[in-house]
Design an enzyme around this catalytic site. Structure first.
Site, PDB file in Angstrom:
ATOM      1  N   GLU A  88       0.826  -1.213   0.000  1.00  0.00           N
ATOM      2  CA  GLU A  88       0.000   0.000   0.000  1.00  0.00           C
ATOM      3  C   GLU A  88       0.855   1.255   0.000  1.00  0.00           C
ATOM      4  O   GLU A  88       0.458   2.291  -0.520  1.00  0.00           O
ATOM      5  CB  GLU A  88      -0.959   0.012   1.185  1.00  0.00           C
TER       6      GLU A  88
ATOM      7  N   GLY B 200      -4.459  -0.570   6.184  1.00  0.00           N
ATOM      8  CA  GLY B 200      -4.441  -1.739   5.314  1.00  0.00           C
ATOM      9  C   GLY B 200      -3.910  -2.991   5.972  1.00  0.00           C
ATOM     10  O   GLY B 200      -3.640  -3.987   5.281  1.00  0.00           O
TER      11      GLY B 200
END
Length: 429
Positions: A232, A330
């Site tokens: 991410e 995330g």
């Protein structure tokens, strides 16, 4: 290329009206000129909702004296707004991968989106540079987009390219983008980095964030081969590994030979490395953090952090008791994606104690603490004292494994807690 709708920042933010919902591009791309201009309009506005992932730099919109003008709904809490949580700032608990669906599926209508982009190419396309993540979905669905066009923003590819036609107003700036300075890992972080590097296989696909532990891990990977990146976010720790060929993405099944990410934070060295680099694709976070995508790559090794871990494997990563500190982010996207990947390793990495010497491995989480990674998802926990493997182990076995990587000063109290909870049916080793 003639740029349309050019105006000053103070003129541009007049597009924001009372009661609007405003999305701000975050991380190192936080558009400071536009934020300052918006905050300056505070006395003229009422009830504006500001949404963002964590931002860097000034956040005048969150000032307590402007609480009637602005209130913030943060998808992740950064240090610049942390003190205002519970006053002008509230938190939306959500997986990072799910945020774009809030906009695309109509759960949150966006009136205005503020972005920080590179100058356009000859075809009129600007680049979102170091932050594509959730903002690309915001641009798709936002009613108005205000862009500060900034030559300091590196030009990146993937989903980063946005045409000038999307912008309701353009503000010309020459503004440094935020730099996250490199901080040398502590001795404990170095030990954790070494422990984790020893269980990373050649050909692995890496996900890791920013900070001392990820930096330390990367320094111990110089003898590894054929690593890939699907993460991410990333920082400049990967640059040397790319330049020496350790990271080449050759074993990836999805986006081979490409570095895939949603956003990046580092120093100018990183941003210069990213600029006009087709090896890097900055993509929509709904794709980057999709477990169905992550799992297709081999040996996904996901390295995430925590605030505390109970000895059954429950991981608190977003709060200190009831006090919100950061967010879900995330972590679960990649912990689960790595677990589903063939040969994958989802790792929670923490120093064994806080800076004040309090154990991060505890019999029970603080009252009100949020469980981000459940005990069923936790597989590896790394500290400076080793790596505890939890997958397939009973609660009792997990407790002992975690006790064995706790700080020695706290093992006796953990032994007592294990005995009180589980009795003498499990030997302490």
């Amino acid at each position: 290329m003639k740029i349309p709708n050019v105006m000053t920042a103070s003129e541009a933010v007049k597009l924001i009206k009372s009661g609007d919902r405003v999305l701000i591009q975050g991380g190192s791309a936080t558009p400071q000129t536009l934020i300052r201009a918006m905050a300056a309009r505070g006395p003229e506005l009422k009830g504006v909702e500001v949404c963002h992932l964590h931002t860097e730099g000034e956040c005048g919109y969150a000032a307590p004296e402007l609480r009637e003008s602005f209130h913030t709904s943060a998808f992740f809490i950064g240090g610049n707004v942390r003190k205002m949580v519970g006053d002008t700032v509230d938190y939306i608990p959500i997986f990072l991968s799910d945020i774009p669906s809030l906009f695309r599926e109509g759960y949150m209508d966006l009136d205005v989106v503020l972005v920080n982009v590179s100058p356009p190419d000859k075809h009129g396309f600007c680049s979102l540079g170091v932050s594509v993540d959730i903002v690309i979905a915001g641009i798709e669905k936002g009613k108005k987009v205000i862009a500060q066009i900034n030559p300091k923003m590196p030009r990146t590819f993937g989903d980063a390219l946005v045409h000038l036609n999307h912008f309701s107003a353009c503000v010309m700036v020459d503004e440094e983008i935020h730099e996250m300075k490199f901080v040398a890992p502590t001795e404990a972080e170095k030990a954790i980095g070494k422990n984790i590097a020893e269980i990373i296989d050649d050909g692995s696909t890496l996900q890791m964030g920013i900070g001392g532990i990820p930096n330390a891990v990367l320094t111990y990977l110089t003898n590894h081969k054929n690593l890939g990146i699907h993460t991410e976010m990333f920082s400049e720790g990967i640059v040397d590994l790319v330049e020496t060929g350790v990271v080449n993405g050759s074993q990836k099944k999805v986006n081979p030979y490409k570095i895939i990410s949603g956003f990046a934070m580092g120093t100018r060295r990183l941003y210069d490395f990213m600029d006009d680099n087709p090896e890097i694709e900055m993509l929509d976070i709904a794709y980057v953090n999709d477990t169905a995508i992550i799992r297709q790559n081999p040996k996904v090794t996901a390295i995430n952090s925590a605030i505390e871990i109970d000895f059954t494997g429950q991981v608190c990563a977003d709060s200190i008791g009831t006090r919100m500190f950061s967010g879900v982010g995330g972590q679960m996207d990649f912990m689960r994606g790595a677990a589903l990947s063939k040969g994958g390793k989802p790792i929670i990495a923490v120093t064994s104690t806080t800076l004040k010497g309090v154990s991060k491995i505890v019999p029970a989480l603080k009252p009100g603490a949020g469980v981000v990674t459940t005990r069923a998802h936790a597989r590896y926990v790394a500290t400076e004292y080793g790596v505890a493997e939890l997958f397939g182990k009973t609660l009792k076995q997990r407790a002992v494994a975690l006790r064995n990587v706790a700080h020695p000063d706290h093992r006796e109290e953990l032994d007592k807690a294990i005995f009180e909870r589980f009795g003498s049916s499990l030997a302490i080793k």
